[in-house]
Every structure is written in C-alpha cells, then in structure tokens.
Design a protein around this motif. Structure first.
Motif, PDB file in Angstrom:
ATOM      1  N   ARG A 108     -21.104 -37.029  22.169  1.00  0.00           N
ATOM      2  CA  ARG A 108     -21.277 -38.317  20.820  1.00  0.00           C
ATOM      3  C   ARG A 108     -22.229 -37.032  19.991  1.00  0.00           C
ATOM      4  N   LYS A 109     -22.853 -35.764  20.771  1.00  0.00           N
ATOM      5  CA  LYS A 109     -23.896 -34.987  19.949  1.00  0.00           C
ATOM      6  C   LYS A 109     -22.369 -34.117  18.945  1.00  0.00           C
ATOM      7  N   ILE A 110     -21.188 -33.347  19.833  1.00  0.00           N
ATOM      8  CA  ILE A 110     -20.850 -32.273  19.571  1.00  0.00           C
ATOM      9  C   ILE A 110     -19.781 -32.834  18.427  1.00  0.00           C
ATOM     10  N   ASP A 111     -19.026 -34.574  18.434  1.00  0.00           N
ATOM     11  CA  ASP A 111     -18.767 -35.567  16.790  1.00  0.00           C
ATOM     12  C   ASP A 111     -19.653 -35.737  16.082  1.00  0.00           C
ATOM     13  N   SER A 112     -21.205 -35.450  16.108  1.00  0.00           N
ATOM     14  CA  SER A 112     -21.507 -35.159  15.303  1.00  0.00           C
ATOM     15  C   SER A 112     -22.252 -33.751  14.510  1.00  0.00           C
ATOM     16  N   PHE A 113     -20.815 -33.334  15.091  1.00  0.00           N
ATOM     17  CA  PHE A 113     -20.925 -31.497  14.177  1.00  0.00           C
ATOM     18  C   PHE A 113     -19.772 -31.328  13.661  1.00  0.00           C
ATOM     19  N   ILE A 195     -25.359 -22.735  15.629  1.00  0.00           N
ATOM     20  CA  ILE A 195     -24.996 -24.470  15.557  1.00  0.00           C
ATOM     21  C   ILE A 195     -24.847 -24.811  14.617  1.00  0.00           C
ATOM     22  N   PRO A 196     -24.063 -26.246  14.507  1.00  0.00           N
ATOM     23  CA  PRO A 196     -23.252 -26.616  12.796  1.00  0.00           C
ATOM     24  C   PRO A 196     -24.943 -26.692  12.109  1.00  0.00           C
ATOM     25  N   ARG A 197     -24.767 -26.910  10.510  1.00  0.00           N
ATOM     26  CA  ARG A 197     -25.930 -26.457  10.005  1.00  0.00           C
ATOM     27  C   ARG A 197     -26.726 -28.311  10.211  1.00  0.00           C
ATOM     28  N   SER A 198     -25.127 -29.558  10.966  1.00  0.00           N
ATOM     29  CA  SER A 198     -26.455 -30.610  11.356  1.00  0.00           C
ATOM     30  C   SER A 198     -27.063 -30.828  11.577  1.00  0.00           C
ATOM     31  N   ILE A 199     -27.167 -30.311  12.839  1.00  0.00           N
ATOM     32  CA  ILE A 199     -28.683 -29.841  13.776  1.00  0.00           C
ATOM     33  C   ILE A 199     -29.787 -28.961  12.967  1.00  0.00           C
ATOM     34  N   ARG A 200     -29.037 -28.134  12.372  1.00  0.00           N
ATOM     35  CA  ARG A 200     -30.535 -27.018  12.402  1.00  0.00           C
ATOM     36  C   ARG A 200     -31.310 -27.898  10.484  1.00  0.00           C
ATOM     37  N   SER A 201     -29.933 -28.653   9.766  1.00  0.00           N
ATOM     38  CA  SER A 201     -30.778 -28.988   8.391  1.00  0.00           C
ATOM     39  C   SER A 201     -32.082 -29.807   8.720  1.00  0.00           C
TER      40      SER A 201
END
Length: 201
Positions: A108-113, A195-201
């Motif tokens: 699920r977390k990778i899907d969100s990336f 790591i993808p921006r979706s986690i870093r924003s």
C-alpha cells in the motif's frame, strides 16, 4: 599449532544469521502483488523486498536483480507471538502480526509512491519470505541488515509510528530526513537513497 585458524562455531550469532540468510535466498521469489502475498502462510519470519525498475537512483538494483532478486532494497521481520506492553510474550500464543500483513502494508505504501517525483511501481518489486520461530526473527533481520545494507532500512519505510515514513509525512528526526533525501549509487551504511516526494512533502 602455529597459524591454525580459530574454530568455526556454527552456533555463533553471526554464523547463525548467515545460515538463515542463505536459506531465505533459497526460497521462491514472488511478485509484490495481492495474489502472491495472500499465498504465503500467516506466520512470523523474515522477508526481503527487491526492486528491478528503471527509476534512475535505483539503477544498480535493476541491474543486479534483473534475473533474480539478490540485493534487497529493504528487509523486515514479523514476530508471530503477541506483544504485551511493548514486549514480546512467547507464552501468549499467536498474535495479529505476520509477514503477510507487513507485506500488505508495504505494498500500500509503495502504491502511494507512484505519483511522486520518483514514481516507483509495485510491479517492479518482488519478495522472498522465510518463516521462522520468533526466537530467531530479530537476530535474522539484524544479520541481513548487517550483511546487505538495504538502503530503505533506517529510512522509516517500515515504520508503524505515526508519521514515520507514511505518505505526506517526514520521518521524525532531522537525521532520518537527511538520509531519505541522500542519493545512493550503491548500497551503503551511510543511509538510504531518495524516497518519493509523496512521503517527503
């Protein structure tokens, strides 16, 4: 006798961890899909996640894992027995934790990336799984991290803490945030790669 090597102790912690790691890599590699995840047993153990996509910061993984998963981007564990007040209680019987549930969370977390600045896709990931008695789980995971230095370990990817490595959130500490942003051309103990921006924003 002069020059004689020290005796090999098969029960030494490092040797035990190496033996378990070898067994993990003998296990079938599966795709990180609901069908393959659902197909594994509801047990505790250790697992390794492999990446073979074309996203630039992780090209080394694409090259090394092209034919088979040999260099994991993340390794993890799940203890089957329940946790009581934050401590493992081996007398409590099976709990709600399992490798299967951990892998479902990771998927699920990778899907969100996929919509982030580094759009990794779930289809580019696979895993290996080894069921283990709880007494060996932590030692085996520590050995894999020591031997292989997966770049997403220590970055918060596997965190269950609020805000720890979840989409739209940063890891809690400044050190962890710096590690998430640091490019990686090869696995290193210096920390994980981007790591993808979706986690870093």
């Amino acid at each position: 006798m002069q020059g004689q090597k020290e005796l090999y102790d098969p029960l030494d912690m490092v040797n035990l961890a190496a033996s378990i790691a070898c067994e993990l890599f003998r296990r079938e590699e599966r795709s990180l899909t609901p069908v393959d995840i659902k197909g594994i047993s509801d047990s505790g153990g250790i697992y390794a996640i492999f990446y073979r996509g074309a996203v630039k910061p992780y090209r080394l993984y694409q090259h090394l894992n092209r034919s088979a998963g040999i260099l994991p981007i993340y390794v993890g564990k799940a203890a089957e027995s329940a946790t009581v007040n934050g401590l493992q209680d081996f007398r409590s019987g099976p709990g709600s934790n399992s490798v299967k549930k951990r892998l479902q969370t990771h998927k699920r977390k990778i899907d969100s990336f996929s919509t982030g600045a580094i759009p990794v896709q779930t289809s580019d990931f696979s895993f290996r799984f080894l069921g283990l008695p709880d007494a060996h789980v932590s030692m085996a995971e520590a050995g894999l991290i020591t031997f292989l230095s997966p770049i997403w370990n220590g970055a918060g990817f596997g965190s269950n803490a609020p805000g720890g490595g979840r989409p739209g959130k940063l890891p809690p500490s400044r050190t962890a945030r710096a590690r998430w942003r640091r490019p990686a051309s090869a696995p290193s103990r210096s920390g994980p790669g981007p790591i993808p921006r979706s986690i870093r924003s």
